[in-house]
Write a protein that holds these residues in place. Structure first.
Motif, PDB file in Angstrom:
ATOM      1  N   LYS A 175       9.899  -6.202   3.476  1.00 53.45           N
ATOM      2  CA  LYS A 175      11.112  -7.256   3.095  1.00 53.45           C
ATOM      3  C   LYS A 175      10.610  -9.044   2.730  1.00 53.45           C
ATOM      4  O   LYS A 175      10.749  -9.368   3.548  1.00 53.45           O
ATOM      5  N   LEU A 176       9.134  -8.909   2.591  1.00 53.46           N
ATOM      6  CA  LEU A 176       8.399 -10.495   2.350  1.00 53.46           C
ATOM      7  C   LEU A 176       8.582 -10.536   1.023  1.00 53.46           C
ATOM      8  O   LEU A 176       8.576  -9.950   0.062  1.00 53.46           O
ATOM      9  N   PRO A 177       9.001 -11.569   0.540  1.00 50.61           N
ATOM     10  CA  PRO A 177       9.587 -12.150  -0.594  1.00 50.61           C
ATOM     11  C   PRO A 177       8.756 -12.334  -1.736  1.00 50.61           C
ATOM     12  O   PRO A 177       8.511 -11.909  -2.811  1.00 50.61           O
ATOM     13  N   ASN A 178       7.337 -12.407  -1.315  1.00 49.65           N
ATOM     14  CA  ASN A 178       6.168 -12.513  -1.921  1.00 49.65           C
ATOM     15  C   ASN A 178       4.999 -11.329  -1.989  1.00 49.65           C
ATOM     16  O   ASN A 178       4.920 -11.328  -0.653  1.00 49.65           O
ATOM     17  N   TYR A 179       4.445 -11.050  -2.969  1.00 49.53           N
ATOM     18  CA  TYR A 179       3.891 -10.204  -2.160  1.00 49.53           C
ATOM     19  C   TYR A 179       2.310  -9.930  -2.878  1.00 49.53           C
ATOM     20  O   TYR A 179       1.047  -9.413  -1.839  1.00 49.53           O
ATOM     21  N   LYS A 180       2.115 -11.904  -2.148  1.00 47.93           N
ATOM     22  CA  LYS A 180       0.378 -12.223  -2.633  1.00 47.93           C
ATOM     23  C   LYS A 180       0.164 -11.753  -1.475  1.00 47.93           C
ATOM     24  O   LYS A 180      -1.271 -11.829  -1.047  1.00 47.93           O
ATOM     25  N   ALA A 181       1.000 -12.110  -0.082  1.00 43.17           N
ATOM     26  CA  ALA A 181       0.175 -11.795   1.023  1.00 43.17           C
ATOM     27  C   ALA A 181      -0.379 -10.231   2.099  1.00 43.17           C
ATOM     28  O   ALA A 181      -1.534 -10.592   2.062  1.00 43.17           O
ATOM     29  N   PHE A 182      -0.124  -9.582   0.395  1.00 44.03           N
ATOM     30  CA  PHE A 182      -1.160  -7.713   0.645  1.00 44.03           C
ATOM     31  C   PHE A 182      -1.896  -7.445  -0.344  1.00 44.03           C
ATOM     32  O   PHE A 182      -3.103  -7.192   0.047  1.00 44.03           O
ATOM     33  N   THR A 183      -2.127  -8.425  -1.043  1.00 48.00           N
ATOM     34  CA  THR A 183      -3.820  -8.017  -1.766  1.00 48.00           C
ATOM     35  C   THR A 183      -5.062  -8.216  -1.415  1.00 48.00           C
ATOM     36  O   THR A 183      -5.818  -7.499  -1.815  1.00 48.00           O
ATOM     37  N   ALA A 184      -4.878  -9.114  -0.616  1.00 48.51           N
ATOM     38  CA  ALA A 184      -6.707  -8.784   0.354  1.00 48.51           C
ATOM     39  C   ALA A 184      -6.432  -8.045   0.754  1.00 48.51           C
ATOM     40  O   ALA A 184      -7.474  -6.858   0.957  1.00 48.51           O
ATOM     41  N   SER A 185      -5.569  -7.789   1.679  1.00 49.87           N
ATOM     42  CA  SER A 185      -5.640  -6.370   2.404  1.00 49.87           C
ATOM     43  C   SER A 185      -5.808  -4.853   1.907  1.00 49.87           C
ATOM     44  O   SER A 185      -6.499  -3.983   2.302  1.00 49.87           O
ATOM     45  N   CYS A 186      -4.831  -5.086   0.606  1.00 48.75           N
ATOM     46  CA  CYS A 186      -5.295  -3.917  -0.031  1.00 48.75           C
ATOM     47  C   CYS A 186      -6.368  -3.620  -0.586  1.00 48.75           C
ATOM     48  O   CYS A 186      -7.274  -2.002  -0.334  1.00 48.75           O
ATOM     49  N   ALA A 187      -6.683  -4.864  -1.202  1.00 53.49           N
ATOM     50  CA  ALA A 187      -7.978  -4.444  -1.258  1.00 53.49           C
ATOM     51  C   ALA A 187      -9.812  -4.840  -1.118  1.00 53.49           C
ATOM     52  O   ALA A 187      -9.893  -3.875  -0.807  1.00 53.49           O
ATOM     53  N   ILE A 188      -9.532  -4.808   0.622  1.00 57.08           N
ATOM     54  CA  ILE A 188     -10.850  -4.172   1.605  1.00 57.08           C
ATOM     55  C   ILE A 188      -9.905  -2.787   1.662  1.00 57.08           C
ATOM     56  O   ILE A 188     -10.105  -1.833   1.804  1.00 57.08           O
ATOM     57  N   LEU A 189      -8.623  -2.263   2.037  1.00 60.41           N
ATOM     58  CA  LEU A 189      -8.833  -1.147   2.314  1.00 60.41           C
ATOM     59  C   LEU A 189      -8.665  -0.046   0.788  1.00 60.41           C
ATOM     60  O   LEU A 189      -9.413   0.956   1.424  1.00 60.41           O
TER      61      LEU A 189
END
Lengths: 382, 373, 502
Positions: free
Chosen positions: B294-308
């Motif tokens: 429920k975060l408004p902005n997806y950008k917070a997860f981009t880096a983590s997904c990329a590293i994953l």
């Protein structure tokens, strides 16, 4: 704080890059460009002896240099070369692969497999068989039009299909297809050593025939031309024959040729209908007669057709009798048009091939006769 | 910045590049050999009903992306579980793609460079594009034409090296095999476009989803067929010996000795297409994560997904043979994500729509009846 | 007088009184140590003696205007009695100045004196009159040096706000052409003017611009670049998102397309917002010459930009990673040229590029008589001798030279061109052509996402309209330019007459 973070990240990145290095970075002046290599049976228990011809970039004019190495496998021989030369050999430019006839007799498949698998060797190399005792000595002869003999051979074979059609222009991947596919036998170009004045050089000498992947025999240059006709690979060349069979020849220059092969199957008997259509011009008439007339042209066409038909017929019969391998790719044609029949016979195609009957029809059309429409007349008087 | 909507043509381009992302590995199949183009046609036909499902879902829930639709149909709890499944799928897909790319460069071109480096490039660029907004994916996809030009160029340049007799005999393989390979072709890559539904919420609502998908599908099938024909015609029966037949086929082509050896263009193609596909997968996974938390902005997860993704890439397969042998089984393992889940969502959506329109129609019939009598 | 306060602080705190002598003392205190302040005291020749005092700055005023329009009418005024609304009377009936303003605002009064107006104080009145007598020297109108064209108008802006505005007003005579004044800079209090054409300019952009200008809190504005860096969308980005020009016709054309212009006193450079990426490559000369030739030039410029960032990277990747893409003879000649060169190609490349940048930078700042020395150094020393001494190789010199020339063709884009060149070079030194492609992809992704006041700067990336593409890669003929760029203006139709009337 932010500046510190940026600085640390930059430091990490730069040190990572500097310490690990650029892995595939190759300076141009470090490489030695190999233009061709030859594979022989090795001595002293080594299965392979490899000879490389390469260019030394130090010289302004390209001068060929040679390197001979031995190894248990071809790749080992190639890598052993580094021990002998200061430079790393660079293979993507290698154009010719010369195989000695002994090695060809014991099977070319391992060699081809290596070339196909290697990253640097290109699959457009042209394999040739050498009729001299070793293949390596072929590379050490001198080229005529260029200083590198590999380039000479390569150019000769590439241009042959347009100008002479007396050598098969088979690149490595095509050779692999021939080995891999059913119903086709491998044919490779052959070279032989000759003496040209003071120059020791090589010359194209027809083709070598393989059963499966082992060398079984040779075909002369003229017969190779007929073979090219059957395989529909003639784009240019000459037809030289004697219409009256009296030793006086006329020359037809081929501009285009198309061959259609249709198989006919009746019961167990396979008949191949080979239909050759040639477009030519009357280039040279050395007979005492005059073929540069309407009647003459018709006669020339008729005798050209007969020459082609009998040549092809004889070649097919000779191949069936002496070698028993389907260098004409009849099997492939059958598999494309009659796949059910092919499934039945494909396992014993080598025997079935000898029983195939051929029906050769040729049509030669001479539409022009050079720039003159008449022949030089030697005046009877004075 | 996010006021810009994705236009119809851009969506088509995204879909097209998404599907051709795996072109380099999916260009031929050793079971059907020269009949692969028939399988491609059948796969395209099999995909049509799935397009209708997507279209119907979007029509029932306009303006919502895949995760919101799941929530609306199945309720929050089950919807979130399904979203988690999709996230996992997106990350898997992205890491497979990165692996293909890194392996391609290593096998064909530069053997000494570690795969991590080439993969890192793709991941970095992908992360850069995604963090700046989904419309950037669309803007990049506009450069599809370059890919098409390259493919067409290689096709026509290789014309004289082609032997069309290599395409005969037609229909040599039996029908069940062809169907099996078509099914594989349906699932990878066509079915993977379920992840594109996460981008669809950014499209202008009046666009016709069916037409978008159809046009992209037609283009895609044509290009795939062209590539399949080119490879088989040039290479002949040994096509399936190579890991990457497209690359070998183009390396044979040469125009006049000067303009030869441009097979690096195939690598460039793969890079462009793969980047778009990677961006979509990365966007889908970040969006899904931000949806669950429920975060408004997806950008917070981009880096983590990329590293994953890049970590997963190195763990995926032991060697290349295993990778290529796994492709048919991978297809089966993707069936739940690509076929079962969308169909279930669609059925659920239809049921809900019926239920809500059922109450409405009973109201209107009571209004009409006085007029009738 | 002994207070240690600054004049600006005194201005904030004080007010005019009805006593003329007090006012005089006040103003002289404010302008302490300001010897350009000139005071002229007058009295009406008749009785009752009404005292006046004029203040102005010497050198900023047109003295003749003061003499004829202010002093003479005042001295010819022979009142019978002291009027209670003398100030209004002077303003309406007596003075001959074209602009008269009555004010009690000390700030305004001080500004007026400083800027070239004359302030009239009368004894017994709290209000002062500000009369327009500006007349300072300014540069004449000439063609700006870095924006030369072959054929077309040659009027460039000067440092005077009024002259610049007049140049624009002469070209756009519709009453919809609005010019709003504002002041920028705490100490410089620079005059600036926002110009736009009502009905064409996008209202959101205008609003955004005004609000950003309000937020500026800086000491002084000496040049527009100060402003543009502060109000940019992304102040840290090297890409220009605010356009600028010194030519009057360019600004007028941009206004007609829906942009908003900012004219600032003291600099001939005028800003325009929003600024699209393609504007780097457009030159107004394109519109004054034949459209086919203009299209060729435009394509050349775009190609030049691409070359200038790519060539070193491409050469590096081809020569060191993908040698198989080069023909054999080329490999031989490059290898022969590189014999004996100690540095790897990437080091050579970086080194030569840096030297070239130094040459370029010094060439743009040196006085004219050093020209020959520079070309000798450049050509002989670096080109010839370095190659012969085997410090660099000849092919690389060619590459760097072509890169440099191509880069100079589009001068404005140097800001991103030069760093990008180096970045792409390093990337391609890492993994060859793939590194270069990834770099270009990242660059594209970056500029796609940059906006200029809400308008994305690379609109060609996703507008499929035929009309939107008519001025990007090539310039179509005027007949076909029917609409304005979609993202700049809500008012699309450029001319209401149909194209075929042309």
């Amino acid at each position: 704080m932010k500046a510190l973070k940026v600085f640390l990240v930059a430091l990490l990145t730069v040190s990572m890059l500097c310490m690990t290095g650029c892995w595939n970075y190759r300076e141009l002046e470090e490489i030695a460009i190999v233009t061709g290599f030859a594979v022989d049976k090795g001595k002293n228990g080594y299965p392979y002896k490899v000879t490389f011809e390469f260019l030394d970039p130090k010289e302004q004019q390209p001068k060929p240099r040679y390197l001979i190495t031995q190894g248990k496998t071809i790749f080992e021989a190639m890598r052993n070369a580094i021990a002998d030369s200061e430079r790393r050999l660079y293979f993507p430019d290698a154009k010719i692969l010369v195989i000695s006839k002994d090695l060809a007799a014991s099977g070319v498949a391992p060699i081809f497999d290596f070339v196909l698998r290697d990253q640097e060797l290109r699959i457009t190399m042209i394999p040739v068989v050498s009729t001299a005792p070793t293949a390596g000595e072929m590379l050490q002869r001198q080229g005529i039009s260029s200083t590198l003999i590999s380039l000479d051979i390569w150019k000769a074979i590439s241009e042959s299909k347009e100008n002479l059609s007396e050598s098969p222009n088979i690149q490595l991947y095509e050779a692999v297809n021939l080995l891999d596919g059913d119903g086709c036998a491998l044919v490779l170009a052959t070279i032989k050593p000759i003496q040209q004045g003071e120059l020791e050089t090589v010359e194209l000498d027809g083709s070598a025939i393989f059963k499966k992947d082992k060398l079984v025999g040779y075909i002369k240059r003229e017969d190779t031309k007929f073979l090219s006709f059957v395989r529909n690979k003639v784009q240019g060349g000459l037809l030289v024959f004697s219409p009256e069979n009296d030793g006086q020849n006329i020359t037809l220059e081929i501009f285009g040729s198309k061959t259609k092969i249709t198989p006919e199957i009746q019961g167990d008997q396979v008949t191949m209908n080979i239909n050759v259509e040639v477009q030519a011009s009357l280039a040279e008439d050395t007979t005492v007669k005059n073929y540069v007339t309407r009647d003459g042209i018709e006669k020339a066409e008729a005798s050209a057709q007969k020459y082609l038909e009998s040549g092809i017929q004889q070649l097919i019969e000779k191949t069936q009798k002496n070698f028993g391998c389907d260098i004409f790719c009849f099997g492939k044609t059958i598999s494309q048009y009659h796949p059910d029949y092919w499934n039945i016979v494909k396992d014993k195609w080598d025997q079935e091939f000898t029983k195939v009957k051929c029906n050769v029809t040729a049509k030669v059309k001479i539409d022009i006769t050079g720039v003159t429409k008449d022949k030089i007349k030697v005046s009877e008087n004075g | 910045m996010s006021n810009q909507k994705i236009t119809r043509k851009q969506m088509q381009s995204i879909l097209f590049m998404f599907w051709t992302g795996s072109l380099v590995v999916a260009a031929s199949n050793k079971e059907v050999k020269q009949d692969y183009w028939i399988c491609l046609l059948i796969s395209a036909l099999l995909f049509l009903p799935i397009i209708c499902i997507y279209d119907r879902l979007i029509k029932l829930y306009p303006g919502k992306n895949l995760f919101e639709i799941n929530d609306a149909v199945f309720g929050k709890l089950v919807g979130h579980i399904i979203t988690a499944i999709y996230i996992m799928y997106a990350i898997l897909l992205a890491s497979q793609l990165t692996k293909i790319f890194a392996v391609f460069i290593r096998v064909v071109n530069m053997a000494e460079t570690p795969e991590l480096i080439t993969a890192a490039f793709m991941v970095l660029v992908g992360a850069l594009v995604v963090t700046r907004g989904p419309e950037n994916i669309a803007r990049l996809a506009k450069y599809t034409w370059l890919v098409i030009v390259i493919i067409l160029f290689t096709f026509f340049a290789g014309f004289k090296d082609m032997e069309f007799s290599n395409m005969l005999p037609v229909m040599n393989s039996d029908f069940p095999t062809i169907l099996k390979v078509s099914a594989i072709g349906l699932i990878l890559p066509l079915g993977e476009s379920v992840l594109c539904l996460t981008l669809i919420s950014n499209i202008r609502p009046e666009e016709n989803i069916k037409k978008i998908f159809l046009k992209a599908l037609v283009f895609n099938t044509i290009i795939y067929i062209i590539v399949a024909i080119r490879n088989v015609a040039i290479l002949g029966p040994s096509t399936n010996m190579y890991y990457f037949p497209s690359y070998e086929a183009v390396s044979i082509i040469s125009l006049k000795e000067f303009f030869s050896r441009f097979e690096v263009l195939i690598g460039i193609n793969l890079m462009l297409n793969g980047s778009i596909k990677f961006c979509v997968c990365l966007y889908a996974s970040s969006l899904g994560l931000s949806h669950i938390f429920k975060l408004p902005n997806y950008k917070a997860f981009t880096a983590s997904c990329a590293i994953l993704i890049i970590t997963l890439m190195q763990l995926l397969y032991q060697d290349l043979q295993q990778f290529f042998n796994f492709i048919p089984y991978g297809a089966i393992s993707s069936v739940p994500y690509e076929i079962i889940l969308p169909i279930a969502t669609w059925i659920g959506a239809e049921i809900r729509a019926r239920m809500s329109s059922g109450t409405k129609s009973s109201k209107t019939s009571t209004n009409n009846s006085p007029e009738k009598t | 007088m002994e207070s240690g306060k600054l004049s600006s602080q005194i201005v904030e705190e004080s007010k005019l009184t009805t006593s003329l002598t007090d006012n005089i003392v006040l103003i002289r205190t404010i302008f302490k140590n300001n010897d350009t302040l000139t005071m002229r005291q007058l009295e009406t020749p008749t009785d009752p003696a009404i005292k006046f005092c004029l203040f102005f700055s010497d050198g900023m005023v047109n003295n003749r205007l003061i003499n004829q329009d202010i002093i003479r009418p005042l001295l010819e005024y022979r009142p019978d009695k002291k009027e209670p609304d003398l100030i209004d009377l002077i303003a309406k009936n007596i003075t001959l100045s074209d602009t008269v303003e009555k004010t009690t605002d000390m700030e305004k009064i001080v500004q007026a004196i400083v800027y070239g107006d004359t302030v009239l104080l009368a004894d017994g009145f709290m209000e002062a009159l500000v009369l327009n007598t500006k007349g300072w020297q300014s540069r004449s109108i000439e063609e700006p040096e870095n924006e030369r064209i072959l054929k077309g108008p040659r009027e460039g802006f000067t440092e005077s706000l009024m002259v610049n505005l007049s140049l624009l007003r002469r070209r756009i005579r519709t009453p919809d052409f609005k010019m709003e004044y504002l002041n920028l800079g705490v100490r410089t209090k620079t005059h600036a003017c926002i110009c736009y054409i009502d009905g064409i300019a996008a209202p959101e952009v205008l609003k955004e611009l005004k609000s950003r200008l309000q937020k500026i809190n800086i000491d002084g504005i000496l040049d527009v670049n100060y402003i543009s860096e502060i109000i940019k969308d992304k102040p840290n980005s090297p890409i220009e998102t605010i356009g600028s020009s010194e030519r009057a016709d360019v600004i007028a054309a941009k206004l007609l397309e829906g942009r908003v212009a900012l004219v600032v006193d003291g600099t001939p450079v005028v800003l325009t917002v929003p600024h699209l990426f393609i504007e780097y490559f457009q030159s107004d000369e394109d519109y004054f010459i034949n459209y086919m030739f203009a299209s060729i030039n435009r394509i050349l410029r775009i190609l030049a930009f691409i070359f200038s960032i790519s060539m070193p990277a491409l050469y590096l990747s081809l020569a060191t990673f993908h040698q198989e893409m080069l023909p054999t003879s080329l490999i031989m000649s490059i290898a022969a040229a590189r014999q004996g060169v100690p540095f790897p190609t990437i080091v050579e490349g970086t080194f030569m590029l840096v030297i070239f940048e130094m040459l370029r930078e010094s060439g743009s700042r040196m006085p004219g008589n050093m020209g020959t020395a520079l070309s000798i150094v450049g050509a002989l020393v670096i080109g010839q001798a370095a190659v012969q001494a085997k410090i660099v190789s000849a092919p690389l010199i060619i590459i760097v030279a072509v890169t440099g020339i191509a880069g100079l063709m589009v001068p404005l884009i140097k800001g991103i061109g030069v760093p990008l060149r180096f970045i792409l070079l390093f990337l391609s030194g890492l993994i060859g052509l793939y590194g270069y492609m990834f770099g270009m992809l990242a660059f594209l992704a970056y500029i796609f996402s940059v906006t200029s006041f809400g308008v994305p700067i690379l609109t060609s990336a996703y507008s499929n309209d035929q009309q939107d593409r008519k001025d990007i890669l090539h310039r179509t003929s005027w007949k076909n330019m029917i609409t304005r760029p979609k993202y700049l203006s809500p008012n699309k139709i450029r001319n209401s007459s149909k194209g075929d009337s042309l």
